[in-house]
Design a protein around this motif. Structure first.
Motif, PDB file in Angstrom:
ATOM      1  N   ARG A  81     -58.538 110.562 -75.723  1.00 49.23           N
ATOM      2  CA  ARG A  81     -57.861 111.104 -76.902  1.00 49.23           C
ATOM      3  C   ARG A  81     -56.392 111.347 -76.546  1.00 49.23           C
ATOM      4  O   ARG A  81     -56.091 112.001 -75.545  1.00 49.23           O
ATOM      5  CB  ARG A  81     -58.514 112.407 -77.335  1.00 49.23           C
ATOM      6  CG  ARG A  81     -59.948 112.233 -77.844  1.00 49.23           C
ATOM      7  CD  ARG A  81     -60.503 113.585 -78.285  1.00 49.23           C
ATOM      8  NE  ARG A  81     -59.713 114.183 -79.355  1.00 49.23           N
ATOM      9  CZ  ARG A  81     -59.945 114.015 -80.650  1.00 49.23           C
ATOM     10  NH1 ARG A  81     -60.962 113.264 -81.035  1.00 49.23           N
ATOM     11  NH2 ARG A  81     -59.191 114.592 -81.547  1.00 49.23           N
ATOM     12  N   GLY A 122     -62.330 105.815 -74.653  1.00 53.75           N
ATOM     13  CA  GLY A 122     -62.508 107.037 -75.443  1.00 53.75           C
ATOM     14  C   GLY A 122     -61.510 108.127 -75.121  1.00 53.75           C
ATOM     15  O   GLY A 122     -61.772 109.314 -75.398  1.00 53.75           O
ATOM     16  N   ASP A 130     -54.260 113.282 -77.766  1.00 52.64           N
ATOM     17  CA  ASP A 130     -53.841 114.683 -77.813  1.00 52.64           C
ATOM     18  C   ASP A 130     -54.566 115.541 -76.773  1.00 52.64           C
ATOM     19  O   ASP A 130     -54.377 116.756 -76.733  1.00 52.64           O
ATOM     20  CB  ASP A 130     -54.077 115.264 -79.209  1.00 52.64           C
ATOM     21  CG  ASP A 130     -55.534 115.131 -79.656  1.00 52.64           C
ATOM     22  OD1 ASP A 130     -56.355 114.587 -78.869  1.00 52.64           O
ATOM     23  OD2 ASP A 130     -55.858 115.541 -80.789  1.00 52.64           O
ATOM     24  N   ARG A 146     -58.250 103.321 -75.489  1.00 47.71           N
ATOM     25  CA  ARG A 146     -59.070 103.537 -76.688  1.00 47.71           C
ATOM     26  C   ARG A 146     -60.521 103.158 -76.412  1.00 47.71           C
ATOM     27  O   ARG A 146     -61.449 103.838 -76.862  1.00 47.71           O
ATOM     28  CB  ARG A 146     -58.516 102.722 -77.850  1.00 47.71           C
ATOM     29  CG  ARG A 146     -59.243 102.978 -79.168  1.00 47.71           C
ATOM     30  CD  ARG A 146     -58.462 102.418 -80.334  1.00 47.71           C
ATOM     31  NE  ARG A 146     -58.291 100.967 -80.201  1.00 47.71           N
ATOM     32  CZ  ARG A 146     -57.557 100.226 -81.040  1.00 47.71           C
ATOM     33  NH1 ARG A 146     -56.901 100.811 -82.036  1.00 47.71           N
ATOM     34  NH2 ARG A 146     -57.445  98.935 -80.872  1.00 47.71           N
ATOM     35  N   ASP A 184     -57.556 116.536 -76.706  1.00 51.54           N
ATOM     36  CA  ASP A 184     -58.334 117.592 -77.346  1.00 51.54           C
ATOM     37  C   ASP A 184     -59.579 117.860 -76.514  1.00 51.54           C
ATOM     38  O   ASP A 184     -60.443 117.005 -76.370  1.00 51.54           O
ATOM     39  CB  ASP A 184     -58.731 117.150 -78.762  1.00 51.54           C
ATOM     40  CG  ASP A 184     -59.422 118.270 -79.523  1.00 51.54           C
ATOM     41  OD1 ASP A 184     -59.332 119.428 -79.077  1.00 51.54           O
ATOM     42  OD2 ASP A 184     -60.062 117.961 -80.533  1.00 51.54           O
TER      43      ASP A 184
END
Length: 603
Positions: A47, A45, A49, A42, A51
């Motif tokens: 993600r 950074g 999924d 986290r 994305d």
């Protein structure tokens, strides 16, 4: 609690991951290392999924690891269970995917397995812990790996034990399966790759050795061969190259090797340039060693840099015969540095014990300029002053009217009266480019005014080694110091026993003392043939008196012995490891000879 100690149940862990991603408090019992890995993802950074496309790092065009691993992995790849959607993956030390076979969820998207890009995974864990690592299902941060189990094994360099990359086997989720069903296969793949790396390293070392032997031509040339791990130094190079020169070559070889690995131009077949220290006293020609189309090391051929000879006559002061003779590394480096400094305008400070040849060197450097010579030992109060023209002058009673454009040699600065030292400090402050050579013999601590003068000249100073620090020069000095033989008489020669006694003597008066001894022996001889040890003065003939070693010397002796043992008797490498000059190591070896605890100079 960690996953290594207690494998977690996957269902509660999946629930905990969902709570973590939605920002809700975590239940008790979640392994600490898994939570820490999720938090790192986290923070980076990542993600879950995926994305957007994952940023891919530039892969090396020619990876030595991939070249060595490809044959072994190609043989092992058919054993991967394709029915379980398994994949065999190779990464480098930055976790970039170099090669893969088979198919597993996410392997077509994630081409960089670093935690900064994809979060927690077995390859990143194996790289960090340097041992086999497994990650299952919800321990991963990415959604695409929630039904994947993976095991990774680090690949270690055969000699340095440095982590070169990882081998990973990823498959469908194996709930409760520890070890991973592919763990044995991953270990076997890593073992096969490391065996190939060892074989290639031995072949590359053989190529380096062959190139070294071709360049050295026996013992005639000064040659150093390096590959970043090994260093081969010829006997001639041991005498010519200082530890600083060898360190410069090592640094250049490492930089050159990095350039080859990254595909830069350094790995071309052309010679590569490495900058040596200014006072190296030698030049170097570098050639790459190539094997099977790739660079595996460097061969450096060293040549001595000649010191510019100067005339043997100086009208201001007769120089000591043979004072500048010597081929040892400490002496040659000192003379080379002095010559380099003298080529540029400005003052020069020559420091050394009495009798080391400071004045003779000063006159050599100023030959052809008819320098003025002022000796503070003869008259401490010289009355140096700045005259109205801004030039340095001394009282007419001393026999000098003014220096004008002629350089000045100031001997025995330690004997100067304070007004003269102050005058010199003022002169140097106003005329930093003045042609001045100062000789200084350290004795008692200097006063503040003299210390200021020494500090001003420190950047342009050279220290001459004592004769006991370069005993190998004695055999060259003896013919130069001997008086010219009577016509028809043979020159003065010395027996081996006498030479050894001369080389063991500490020579507190340095070259001056040796010159007096040679002249005395020559004038008192009543026999023919080489000078025998029995003809030498008692202190020289009997050698230094033995004594017990102090605790400090015993500790120093033990450190020297251990360094020599660790480096196979190579004195240059032992001196570098101890952080001392090779000449200092030789001197200490000689000092310990003949005492209660004997060190052989040739272990």
């Amino acid at each position: 609690m960690t996953t290594t100690e207690h494998p977690p149940a996957l269902a509660p862990l999946r629930h905990a991951r969902e709570r973590f991603l939605t920002g809700r408090p975590l239940p008790d019992g979640v392994p600490e290392d898994v939570v820490a890995a999720w938090r790192r993802a986290r923070f980076f950074g990542v993600r879950p999924d995926l994305d957007g496309s994952v940023r891919e790092s530039a892969h090396p065009v020619d990876s030595p690891l991939l070249e060595a691993a490809r044959p072994a992995l190609t043989r092992i790849a058919p054993a991967v269970d394709a029915g379980r959607r398994s994949a065999l993956v190779l990464t480098d030390e930055r976790l970039r995917v170099l090669w893969s076979a088979g198919s597993a969820p996410g392997d077509d998207t994630c081409r960089d397995l670093s935690e900064r890009e994809v979060g927690h995974n077995s390859a990143a864990l194996a790289l960090r812990t340097r041992r086999r690592a497994e990650v299952h299902g919800p321990e991963h941060f990415l959604d695409v790996w929630q039904d994947v189990s993976a095991v990774s094994v680090p690949l270690l360099a055969p000699e340095t034990e440095e982590v070169l990359g990882t081998v990973t086997i990823a498959s469908g989720l194996c709930p409760g399966c520890r070890p991973h069903p592919g763990a044995a296969l991953a270990e076997a793949a890593a073992t096969a790759v490391e065996a190939e790396l060892r074989a290639r390293a031995r072949t590359a070392e053989r190529a380096l050795l062959d190139a070294y032997e071709r360049a050295a031509r026996g013992r005639e040339r000064a040659v150093v061969a390096l590959d970043g791990r090994n260093r081969l130094v010829s006997e001639a190079a041991t005498r010519l190259a200082s530890p600083q020169v060898l360190e410069a070559l090592e640094g250049g070889a490492r930089a050159w090797g990095s350039g080859c690995a990254s595909g830069s131009g350094s790995g071309s077949g052309e010679a590569y340039d490495i900058s040596l220290p200014e006072d190296a006293g030698c030049t170097v020609e570098i050639s790459p060693v190539r094997h099977e189309g790739r660079a595996v090391g460097l061969v450096a051929v060293l040549e001595p840099r000649p010191v510019e000879p100067v005339s043997a006559s100086v009208p201001a002061l007769p120089r000591a015969a043979g004072a500048l003779v010597g081929g040892s590394v400490p002496w040659r480096h000192a003379v080379a540095r002095a010559a380099a400094l003298a080529r540029n305008t400005g003052p020069l400070l020559i420091v050394g014990e009495r009798g080391t040849g400071k004045t003779a060197l000063a006159l050599e450097l100023l030959d052809g300029t008819a320098p003025l010579v002022v000796d503070a030992a003869e008259s401490p109060e010289l009355g140096l002053r700045d005259d109205e023209r801004g030039e340095m002058g001394v009282p007419p009673a001393q026999g000098w009217e003014g220096a004008g454009d002629r350089p000045l040699v100031l001997r025995h600065a330690e004997r100067l009266a304070q007004p003269d030292v102050a005058a010199l400090n003022s002169l140097l402050a106003e005329r930093p480019g003045v042609r001045l050579v100062v000789t200084y013999t350290p004795a008692t601590p200097p006063g503040p005014c003299l210390q200021r003068l020494l500090d001003t000249l420190a950047a342009r100073s050279v220290t001459l080694p004592a004769l006991r620090e370069r005993p190998e020069d004695i055999r060259e000095l003896l013919p130069a110091l001997a008086p010219r033989p009577v016509p028809g008489s043979p020159p003065l020669t010395w027996t081996l026993d006498a030479l050894r006694a001369l080389e063991r003597h500490p020579w507190p008066g340095n070259v001056t003392e040796l010159a007096h001894l040679v002249r005395a022996v020559a004038s008192q001889r009543r026999v023919c043939g080489p000078v025998r040890r029995s003809e030498l003065p008692d202190p020289v003939r009997e050698g230094p008196a033995g004594r017990n070693l102090s605790p400090m010397e015993l500790a120093e002796r033990a450190a020297i012995l251990e360094a020599l043992r660790r480096h196979g008797g190579n004195k240059a490498r032992a001196a570098a490891a101890l952080g001392i000059a090779r000449a200092t190591l030789y001197r200490k070896l000689r000092e310990y000879q003949g005492r209660d605890a004997l060190i052989s100079p040739k272990p």
